[in-house]
Design an enzyme around this catalytic site. Structure first.
Site, PDB file in Angstrom:
ATOM      1  CG  ASP A  22      -2.062   0.975   1.096  1.00  0.00           C
ATOM      2  OD1 ASP A  22      -2.449   1.294  -0.056  1.00  0.00           O
ATOM      3  OD2 ASP A  22      -2.571   1.436   2.132  1.00  0.00           O
ATOM      4  CG  HIS A  33      -0.821   2.217  -9.261  1.00  0.00           C
ATOM      5  ND1 HIS A  33      -0.993   1.801  -7.967  1.00  0.00           N
ATOM      6  CD2 HIS A  33      -1.935   2.953  -9.554  1.00  0.00           C
ATOM      7  CE1 HIS A  33      -2.142   2.259  -7.497  1.00  0.00           C
ATOM      8  NE2 HIS A  33      -2.732   2.969  -8.432  1.00  0.00           N
ATOM      9  CG  LEU A  73       8.691 -17.268  -3.591  1.00  0.00           C
ATOM     10  CD1 LEU A  73       8.654 -17.249  -2.067  1.00  0.00           C
ATOM     11  CD2 LEU A  73       9.153 -15.905  -4.119  1.00  0.00           C
TER      12      LEU A  73
HETATM   13  C1  IPE Z   1      -5.515  -2.657   0.172  1.00  0.00           C
HETATM   14  O1  IPE Z   1      -5.221  -1.314  -0.025  1.00  0.00           O
HETATM   15  C2  IPE Z   1      -5.523  -3.390  -1.136  1.00  0.00           C
HETATM   16  C3  IPE Z   1      -4.247  -3.463  -1.836  1.00  0.00           C
HETATM   17  C4  IPE Z   1      -3.084  -2.980  -1.450  1.00  0.00           C
HETATM   18  C5  IPE Z   1      -4.277  -4.178  -3.076  1.00  0.00           C
HETATM   19  P1  IPE Z   1      -6.348  -0.205  -0.154  1.00  0.00           P
HETATM   20  O2  IPE Z   1      -5.642   1.065  -0.416  1.00  0.00           O
HETATM   21  O3  IPE Z   1      -7.378  -0.628  -1.117  1.00  0.00           O
HETATM   22  O4  IPE Z   1      -6.973  -0.229   1.311  1.00  0.00           O
HETATM   23  P2  IPE Z   1      -7.830   0.872   2.096  1.00  0.00           P
HETATM   24  O5  IPE Z   1      -8.889   1.344   1.156  1.00  0.00           O
HETATM   25  O6  IPE Z   1      -6.887   1.974   2.464  1.00  0.00           O
HETATM   26  O7  IPE Z   1      -8.338   0.168   3.306  1.00  0.00           O
HETATM   27  C1  IPE Z   2      -1.863   0.189  -3.339  1.00  0.00           C
HETATM   28  O1  IPE Z   2      -1.613   1.551  -3.357  1.00  0.00           O
HETATM   29  C2  IPE Z   2      -2.141  -0.367  -4.713  1.00  0.00           C
HETATM   30  C3  IPE Z   2      -3.549  -0.736  -4.951  1.00  0.00           C
HETATM   31  C4  IPE Z   2      -4.482  -0.725  -4.061  1.00  0.00           C
HETATM   32  C5  IPE Z   2      -3.888  -1.149  -6.292  1.00  0.00           C
HETATM   33  P1  IPE Z   2      -2.780   2.631  -3.316  1.00  0.00           P
HETATM   34  O2  IPE Z   2      -3.201   2.931  -4.712  1.00  0.00           O
HETATM   35  O3  IPE Z   2      -3.876   2.176  -2.424  1.00  0.00           O
HETATM   36  O4  IPE Z   2      -2.016   3.867  -2.695  1.00  0.00           O
HETATM   37  P2  IPE Z   2      -2.582   4.880  -1.609  1.00  0.00           P
HETATM   38  O5  IPE Z   2      -3.031   4.061  -0.428  1.00  0.00           O
HETATM   39  O6  IPE Z   2      -3.710   5.627  -2.236  1.00  0.00           O
HETATM   40  O7  IPE Z   2      -1.406   5.755  -1.289  1.00  0.00           O
HETATM   41 MG    MG Z   3      -4.188   2.377  -0.425  1.00  0.00          MG
END
Ligand code: IPE
Ligand code: IPE
Ligand code: MG
Length: 255
Positions: free
Chosen positions: A20, A37, A131
């Site tokens: 995240d 991303h 792995l």
């Molecule tokens: C969790 O992250 C899902 C992934 C990293 C794929 P999110 O960014 O979707 O989670 P919330 O919305 O902050 O809980």
């Molecule tokens: C995690 O990073 C990747 C996915 C959920 C696809 P985020 O896109 O949730 O990044 P933040 O949390 O908004 O910084």
């Molecule tokens: Mg996120």
């Protein structure tokens, strides 16, 4: 902190990670979320390399949740393109390195091109014994448990299973990753202290570790910190510290 039993596994057998913070990484640079991303994809490679070097048996990465489908269409579309390109670029190299790749989650929501590549990646690498890399994509923990419950209901309806045979083991055998040990260590980057519908069933006794580091900033030092912290913990699985200290091996107590 009291020393864990000498026989406790020092290295996790299975690490599960919520990757995240990509969006915030980009925002700090005043760049579109997609740049975050893309940078995150590089961190995935670093993480896989780390696990291969350390002899960690299984790595499960949360790449896209069942709720992430609700993000703006342009972000979802760009993520799908990134996903497709990554599959085209990385799978042969993963195979060469002995990685067994699988995908967990509701595959039917992806485009045919992505589904075909997921199937191909799993087919190509299915015989590998290095792995075990699981990518959670279009995955939700609640959905995972509901799907397992439905599979049990189908077996009851077909007369192959009695309702009284449904126990924890029956459900555990039908959720995702049933053939792997449950995660020993959960890591979430990005600073938020929540599970966000990741492996709800499988994380029951997993050690949780959180870091403020944003996913694209991941490096081996952060992963090493997580492993060091894991190695210092006493896992009790509901027992007392004294019981744990006298047990011959912590992992024989694991539920
Ligand atoms: C969790 O992250 C899902 C992934 C990293 C794929 P999110 O960014 O979707 O989670 P919330 O919305 O902050 O809980
Ligand atoms: C995690 O990073 C990747 C996915 C959920 C696809 P985020 O896109 O949730 O990044 P933040 O949390 O908004 O910084
Ligand atoms: Mg996120």
């Amino acid at each position: 902190m009291s020393a864990p039993p000498a026989t406790a596994p020092r290295t996790p057998r299975h690490v599960a990670i919520i990757m995240d913070g990509n969006g915030r990484w980009a925002a700090r640079r005043r760049r579109p979320r997609m740049i975050g991303h893309r940078a995150g994809a590089r961190a995935v490679n670093l993480c896989i390399d780390f696990c291969l070097e350390r002899g960690i048996g299984a790595l499960t990465l949360f790449a896209f949740s069942s709720e992430n489908w609700g993000r703006p269409a342009d972000e979802v579309g760009a993520l799908m393109k990134l996903f497709l390109n990554a599959l085209d670029r990385e799978v042969v190299e993963l195979h060469r390195r002995g990685v067994r790749v699988r995908f967990i989650g509701d595959r039917s929501r992806f485009d045919a091109g992505i589904i075909a590549r997921m199937d191909a990646a799993e087919g190509l690498t299915s015989g590998n014994t290095g792995l075990a890399l699981s990518i959670a994509a279009s995955y939700g923990g609640r959905q995972d448990i509901a799907t397992a419950a439905r599979a049990l209901a189908v077996e009851v309806a077909a007369g192959r299973l009695r309702p009284e045979d449904i126990d924890e083991a029956a459900l555990a055998g039908r959720v995702a990753l049933a053939d792997l040990p449950p995660p020993d260590l959960f890591i979430r980057t990005g600073g938020d202290l929540r599970i966000s519908n990741f492996l709800l069933w499988q994380l029951a006794y997993t050690e949780l570790w959180f870091t403020e580091t944003l996913w694209p900033d991941l490096d081996a030092g952060v992963l090493q910190q997580a492993l060091d912290d894991f190695a210092s913990r006493e896992r009790r699985f509901g027992l007392t510290g004294e019981q744990v200290a006298s047990a011959s091996a912590t992992d024989t107590m694991a539920p």
